[in-house]
Each structure stands twice: as structure tokens, then as C-alpha cells.
Motif scaffolding. Sequence first.
Motif, PDB file in Angstrom:
ATOM      1  N   ARG A 115     -40.379 -71.510   1.263  1.00 55.33           N
ATOM      2  CA  ARG A 115     -40.925 -70.153   1.242  1.00 55.33           C
ATOM      3  C   ARG A 115     -39.851 -69.111   1.521  1.00 55.33           C
ATOM      4  O   ARG A 115     -39.835 -68.046   0.909  1.00 55.33           O
ATOM      5  N   HIS A 116     -38.946 -69.404   2.447  1.00 52.23           N
ATOM      6  CA  HIS A 116     -37.894 -68.440   2.751  1.00 52.23           C
ATOM      7  C   HIS A 116     -37.004 -68.200   1.535  1.00 52.23           C
ATOM      8  O   HIS A 116     -36.593 -67.064   1.263  1.00 52.23           O
ATOM      9  N   ASP A 117     -36.701 -69.262   0.802  1.00 54.73           N
ATOM     10  CA  ASP A 117     -35.904 -69.119  -0.425  1.00 54.73           C
ATOM     11  C   ASP A 117     -36.624 -68.198  -1.411  1.00 54.73           C
ATOM     12  O   ASP A 117     -36.006 -67.303  -2.002  1.00 54.73           O
ATOM     13  N   ALA A 118     -37.927 -68.429  -1.582  1.00 55.20           N
ATOM     14  CA  ALA A 118     -38.701 -67.632  -2.538  1.00 55.20           C
ATOM     15  C   ALA A 118     -38.749 -66.172  -2.112  1.00 55.20           C
ATOM     16  O   ALA A 118     -38.633 -65.263  -2.945  1.00 55.20           O
ATOM     17  N   GLU A 119     -38.909 -65.922  -0.826  1.00 57.11           N
ATOM     18  CA  GLU A 119     -38.982 -64.540  -0.339  1.00 57.11           C
ATOM     19  C   GLU A 119     -37.648 -63.819  -0.508  1.00 57.11           C
ATOM     20  O   GLU A 119     -37.615 -62.618  -0.819  1.00 57.11           O
ATOM     21  N   GLU A 132     -38.867 -59.669 -16.681  1.00 59.37           N
ATOM     22  CA  GLU A 132     -38.628 -60.844 -17.532  1.00 59.37           C
ATOM     23  C   GLU A 132     -39.820 -61.787 -17.589  1.00 59.37           C
ATOM     24  O   GLU A 132     -39.859 -62.709 -18.411  1.00 59.37           O
ATOM     25  N   GLY A 133     -40.788 -61.586 -16.695  1.00 60.93           N
ATOM     26  CA  GLY A 133     -41.956 -62.467 -16.685  1.00 60.93           C
ATOM     27  C   GLY A 133     -41.665 -63.844 -16.122  1.00 60.93           C
ATOM     28  O   GLY A 133     -42.276 -64.837 -16.524  1.00 60.93           O
ATOM     29  N   VAL A 134     -40.745 -63.925 -15.161  1.00 58.69           N
ATOM     30  CA  VAL A 134     -40.365 -65.208 -14.568  1.00 58.69           C
ATOM     31  C   VAL A 134     -41.055 -65.367 -13.215  1.00 58.69           C
ATOM     32  O   VAL A 134     -40.954 -64.499 -12.355  1.00 58.69           O
ATOM     33  N   VAL A 135     -41.744 -66.467 -13.043  1.00 56.37           N
ATOM     34  CA  VAL A 135     -42.425 -66.777 -11.787  1.00 56.37           C
ATOM     35  C   VAL A 135     -41.566 -67.738 -10.971  1.00 56.37           C
ATOM     36  O   VAL A 135     -41.032 -68.707 -11.510  1.00 56.37           O
ATOM     37  N   VAL A 136     -41.438 -67.451  -9.673  1.00 58.70           N
ATOM     38  CA  VAL A 136     -40.704 -68.323  -8.756  1.00 58.70           C
ATOM     39  C   VAL A 136     -41.703 -69.043  -7.860  1.00 58.70           C
ATOM     40  O   VAL A 136     -42.576 -68.415  -7.272  1.00 58.70           O
ATOM     41  N   GLU A 137     -41.572 -70.359  -7.787  1.00 58.86           N
ATOM     42  CA  GLU A 137     -42.453 -71.164  -6.936  1.00 58.86           C
ATOM     43  C   GLU A 137     -41.609 -71.973  -5.962  1.00 58.86           C
ATOM     44  O   GLU A 137     -40.462 -72.313  -6.266  1.00 58.86           O
ATOM     45  N   TYR A 138     -42.179 -72.277  -4.789  1.00 56.86           N
ATOM     46  CA  TYR A 138     -41.423 -73.097  -3.841  1.00 56.86           C
ATOM     47  C   TYR A 138     -42.065 -74.462  -3.670  1.00 56.86           C
ATOM     48  O   TYR A 138     -43.274 -74.634  -3.826  1.00 56.86           O
ATOM     49  N   TYR A 192     -24.931 -73.924   1.275  1.00 52.09           N
ATOM     50  CA  TYR A 192     -25.415 -73.675   2.630  1.00 52.09           C
ATOM     51  C   TYR A 192     -26.510 -74.650   3.033  1.00 52.09           C
ATOM     52  O   TYR A 192     -27.354 -75.038   2.226  1.00 52.09           O
ATOM     53  N   ILE A 193     -26.518 -75.022   4.315  1.00 54.81           N
ATOM     54  CA  ILE A 193     -27.528 -75.941   4.836  1.00 54.81           C
ATOM     55  C   ILE A 193     -28.920 -75.365   4.646  1.00 54.81           C
ATOM     56  O   ILE A 193     -29.873 -76.071   4.313  1.00 54.81           O
ATOM     57  N   ASP A 194     -29.037 -74.069   4.849  1.00 57.98           N
ATOM     58  CA  ASP A 194     -30.328 -73.392   4.706  1.00 57.98           C
ATOM     59  C   ASP A 194     -30.086 -72.022   4.083  1.00 57.98           C
ATOM     60  O   ASP A 194     -28.998 -71.450   4.189  1.00 57.98           O
ATOM     61  N   ILE A 195     -31.111 -71.481   3.444  1.00 55.60           N
ATOM     62  CA  ILE A 195     -30.984 -70.195   2.756  1.00 55.60           C
ATOM     63  C   ILE A 195     -30.610 -69.081   3.716  1.00 55.60           C
ATOM     64  O   ILE A 195     -30.030 -68.064   3.309  1.00 55.60           O
ATOM     65  N   TRP A 196     -30.904 -69.220   5.011  1.00 54.10           N
ATOM     66  CA  TRP A 196     -30.510 -68.193   5.983  1.00 54.10           C
ATOM     67  C   TRP A 196     -29.013 -67.911   5.880  1.00 54.10           C
ATOM     68  O   TRP A 196     -28.579 -66.765   5.956  1.00 54.10           O
ATOM     69  N   GLU A 197     -28.224 -68.981   5.721  1.00 56.05           N
ATOM     70  CA  GLU A 197     -26.769 -68.837   5.691  1.00 56.05           C
ATOM     71  C   GLU A 197     -26.268 -68.076   4.470  1.00 56.05           C
ATOM     72  O   GLU A 197     -25.115 -67.628   4.455  1.00 56.05           O
ATOM     73  N   ALA A 198     -27.101 -67.943   3.457  1.00 55.49           N
ATOM     74  CA  ALA A 198     -26.689 -67.212   2.261  1.00 55.49           C
ATOM     75  C   ALA A 198     -26.714 -65.703   2.479  1.00 55.49           C
ATOM     76  O   ALA A 198     -26.239 -64.944   1.639  1.00 55.49           O
ATOM     77  N   TRP A 236     -36.735 -65.229  10.850  1.00 58.48           N
ATOM     78  CA  TRP A 236     -36.571 -65.027   9.417  1.00 58.48           C
ATOM     79  C   TRP A 236     -36.975 -63.619   9.002  1.00 58.48           C
ATOM     80  O   TRP A 236     -36.316 -62.998   8.160  1.00 58.48           O
ATOM     81  N   GLN A 237     -38.037 -63.081   9.574  1.00 58.14           N
ATOM     82  CA  GLN A 237     -38.439 -61.721   9.233  1.00 58.14           C
ATOM     83  C   GLN A 237     -37.360 -60.721   9.621  1.00 58.14           C
ATOM     84  O   GLN A 237     -37.113 -59.737   8.922  1.00 58.14           O
ATOM     85  N   HIS A 238     -36.699 -60.979  10.735  1.00 57.55           N
ATOM     86  CA  HIS A 238     -35.567 -60.136  11.140  1.00 57.55           C
ATOM     87  C   HIS A 238     -34.436 -60.228  10.117  1.00 57.55           C
ATOM     88  O   HIS A 238     -33.877 -59.208   9.689  1.00 57.55           O
ATOM     89  N   ILE A 239     -34.111 -61.438   9.713  1.00 57.86           N
ATOM     90  CA  ILE A 239     -33.029 -61.643   8.740  1.00 57.86           C
ATOM     91  C   ILE A 239     -33.389 -61.004   7.405  1.00 57.86           C
ATOM     92  O   ILE A 239     -32.595 -60.260   6.808  1.00 57.86           O
ATOM     93  N   LEU A 240     -34.589 -61.290   6.908  1.00 59.86           N
ATOM     94  CA  LEU A 240     -35.011 -60.766   5.605  1.00 59.86           C
ATOM     95  C   LEU A 240     -35.040 -59.244   5.618  1.00 59.86           C
ATOM     96  O   LEU A 240     -34.725 -58.596   4.617  1.00 59.86           O
ATOM     97  N   GLY A 241     -35.413 -58.666   6.748  1.00 57.42           N
ATOM     98  CA  GLY A 241     -35.469 -57.221   6.860  1.00 57.42           C
ATOM     99  C   GLY A 241     -34.112 -56.552   6.769  1.00 57.42           C
ATOM    100  O   GLY A 241     -34.021 -55.341   6.549  1.00 57.42           O
ATOM    101  N   ARG A 242     -33.041 -57.338   6.938  1.00 58.97           N
ATOM    102  CA  ARG A 242     -31.682 -56.793   6.831  1.00 58.97           C
ATOM    103  C   ARG A 242     -31.119 -56.918   5.413  1.00 58.97           C
ATOM    104  O   ARG A 242     -29.993 -56.500   5.168  1.00 58.97           O
ATOM    105  N   VAL A 243     -31.878 -57.528   4.522  1.00 60.79           N
ATOM    106  CA  VAL A 243     -31.431 -57.700   3.143  1.00 60.79           C
ATOM    107  C   VAL A 243     -32.022 -56.577   2.296  1.00 60.79           C
ATOM    108  O   VAL A 243     -33.240 -56.465   2.175  1.00 60.79           O
TER     109      VAL A 243
END
Length: 274
Positions: A115-119, A132-138, A192-198, A236-243
Motif C-alpha cells: 500500500r505504501h508503494d501505491a500511495e 493515461e488510464g493506468v491503474v496501480v494495484e498493490y 531499497y529494502i522498503d519504499i520508505w528509503e526511496a 509513513w503519513q509523516h514521510i508521505l506528507g513530505r513528498v
Amino acid sequence: MREYSPDLTPPWKKQAAVPEVPADRDLVVEEASTGFCGAVIGCEAGTVTLEDRFGKHRVFPLEPSGFLLEGRVVTLVRPTGNAPARPTRTASGSVAVPGARARVARAGRIYVEGRHDAELVERVWGDDLRIEGVVVEYLEGVDDLPAIVGEFGPAADARLGVLVDHLVPGSKESRIAAAVTDEHTLVVGHPYIDIWEAVKPSSVGIRAWPRVPRGQDWKTGVCRALGWPENTGAAWQHILGRVHTFRDLEPELLGRVEELIDFVTAPPSSPSGA
């Protein structure tokens, strides 16, 4: 030593006052009680209409503290005066298309691990994906990726792109990816081990992502090492909020996502001799 509230609410979730934000057209927010995320397409007296990336519309009341904007609680208010100019670039750096509507979803898909990757993909490439009409699923992991690909049934007009975490030589993920040989499927990954590191450490406000001892849950270990409460959802919400744009992400992720979008949206190849 950091001070936390009795319920371990992280410092980044505390606000002295909830700001009021005009519900300008195309502002992307999340409705707090339902989690519905979409862009503002209309605002009447007392209500706001949001459109998600699938083109679904929902109307919500303009209640105090009713929405999240980049992870922060806000109160949406009816805009006054002239609306601000539309951005000329999307978060991914693409040229914005004013007034563009979401395209009907393609048969092809992009799969990501969690889910974090998708978000994160939605945060940066959401505008491009809708056009483009592209759907992302996790998938919640890729251990069964060959079977998942077989079940999807990729074809020339329904290509499948897969983004894999920690795709480095000798890893379990690299062996799983190598087992997928379908010509209409593209499996790529980041190191990266996890998407957070990206997400660039500087964007998050840290010097570097900490090293977590093997055998320990990586996300929990990161929270512990950084002195954050061991609440990975809030972290994660903190991290995502900085992107905010592609500039907040590492190049190793940027290139791979762009590659997948290009692959899934490419027109079917003409039969040889046609």
C-alpha cells in the motif's frame, strides 16, 4: 528527549490550530472519516465535490477539520476571489494538461508490492496515470509473482508492469523476478529494502535512513532508530506528507516507474510483415 502525548501521538501530528484552506479546483485532499482521496472539482455553499483517480465523484460537507492535505488536518473553505493559476507541471515533472479528464482505465496494470508503494506512486504520478488510464494495484508482497502474472493473463493490449522492492543481484526478489518470462510483462525494481528509503532523507528532515539489524522488522527499526513512536502507519503519513514532487524521490525509483508507465501505455506492436 522528545515528549509525546499519552497516546503516543507523534509530534508531526500535533497542530496548535487547524488551518483553513480554500477548496480551489484541482486541490488534492483526503476526506478524514472515509479516507476518500481526490481532486476538488466543485465547491458549493457548504459542500465540496472530489474526483478520485478512477473518475468517481463524491460530495462531502465542509466540516471543520474534515480533510487531510499532505497528511495534515485542515478545514476546507469555499474559495473567494480569483482561483490561483493552474500548475504548468505535474508532481512527476510532466507538462500539466488543464481540464484533462481521467481516461477510461486500460486493460493493462501496474502492480506494486504494498500500500505504501501505491500511495507514493499516486502522490507523484497520479495526474499522469489518470490521463493515461493506468491503474496501480498493490499485492502485499511478490512471493507468488509468477502465479499472479499467470492469473492476470498479460497480452499485447493488456500489458503488465511490476515494481519490486530490493531488486538487487542475489536477493530473493531477483530470483522471483527472473522466473517471470512473459513477453508482455515487465518486472523492474529499485535497490531499497522498503519504499520508505526511496524518499530522499533531506525531504524527510533526517540525515540518512538508519541501518536496521538483520532479522528486525525494518520499519519498526527505523522508527526506533530515529526516536519516533513505533507506529509505522503514522510514520509513513509523516514521510508521505513530505513528498511533493519527483525531486523528493531518489533517481533509482523515478526511472523505474517512468519505465513501467511507458511499457504499459505503449501501443501494441504490429504483426510482422504488416
